[in-house]
Write an enzyme that holds these catalytic residues in place. Structure first.
Site, short mmCIF file in Angstrom:
data_model
loop_
_atom_site.label_atom_id
_atom_site.label_comp_id
_atom_site.label_asym_id
_atom_site.label_seq_id
_atom_site.Cartn_x
_atom_site.Cartn_y
_atom_site.Cartn_z
N SER A 70 0.83 -1.20 0.00
CA SER A 70 0.00 0.00 0.00
C SER A 70 0.87 1.25 0.00
O SER A 70 1.46 1.58 -1.00
CB SER A 70 -1.02 0.02 1.12
OG SER A 70 -1.95 1.07 0.88
N HIS A 75 4.15 13.85 7.17
CA HIS A 75 4.08 15.31 7.11
C HIS A 75 4.77 15.83 8.36
O HIS A 75 4.48 15.35 9.46
CB HIS A 75 2.64 15.82 7.07
CG HIS A 75 1.86 15.23 5.94
ND1 HIS A 75 1.97 15.67 4.64
CD2 HIS A 75 0.97 14.21 5.91
CE1 HIS A 75 1.18 14.96 3.86
NE2 HIS A 75 0.57 14.06 4.61
N CYS A 90 -1.53 -4.09 3.25
CA CYS A 90 -2.47 -5.19 3.04
C CYS A 90 -2.01 -6.46 3.76
O CYS A 90 -2.65 -7.50 3.66
CB CYS A 90 -2.67 -5.48 1.55
SG CYS A 90 -1.19 -6.06 0.73
#
Length: 141
Positions: A70, A75, A90
């Site tokens: 995935s 940030h 996953c």
């Protein structure tokens, strides 16, 4: 087995300014983390510096890396010592190990951690999906 996989969400406080402010450091973090937690990186990390726009104190570094399982994103807000990281996969992974890597890399023990299971009805095995569908149809008729 049913369900897509775990989503780890980490909010870090009092992080190391130099690590949070550095495009190179965040790139290195995203470049090495997948292998360290048993994931498969399928592209180099994409990382950039944001100037904060209308709120200069909100400048920071953001980035993501796509993994076969995935993605991982980050940030940072260096002036506030804050960062957020998402690891969505996953497949199961060692969440405590991932947290230790994050603490060490960003120099803080001050983490807010949330986990959730994504796609709880996602059928991993098409044969199992067929069996579930057939079972549900039998109950309807």
């Amino acid at each position: 087995m049913i369900g897509f996989g775990p989503h780890l969400m980490v909010d870090g406080y009092n992080g190391n300014f130099e690590a949070l402010a550095s495009v190179e450091a965040v790139t290195n973090f995203l470049d090495t983390l997948p292998a360290e937690i048993g994931m498969t990186k399928i592209m180099p990390p994409y990382v950039f510096k944001y100037d904060g726009g209308d709120k200069p104190e909100d400048w920071g570094v953001s980035g993501f890396v796509i993994i076969a399982e995935s993605h991982i994103s980050i940030h940072t807000f260096p002036e506030k010592g804050y960062f957020s990281i998402d690891i969505f996969s996953c497949k199961d992974f060692d969440i405590p190990a991932a947290l230790e890597i994050i603490k060490s890399f960003f120099g803080t023990e001050d983490l807010e951690v949330q986990t959730t299971s994504r796609g709880t009805e996602f059928p991993r095995d098409i044969g199992m999906a067929g069996a579930i569908t057939a079972s549900q149809r039998r109950r309807l008729y």
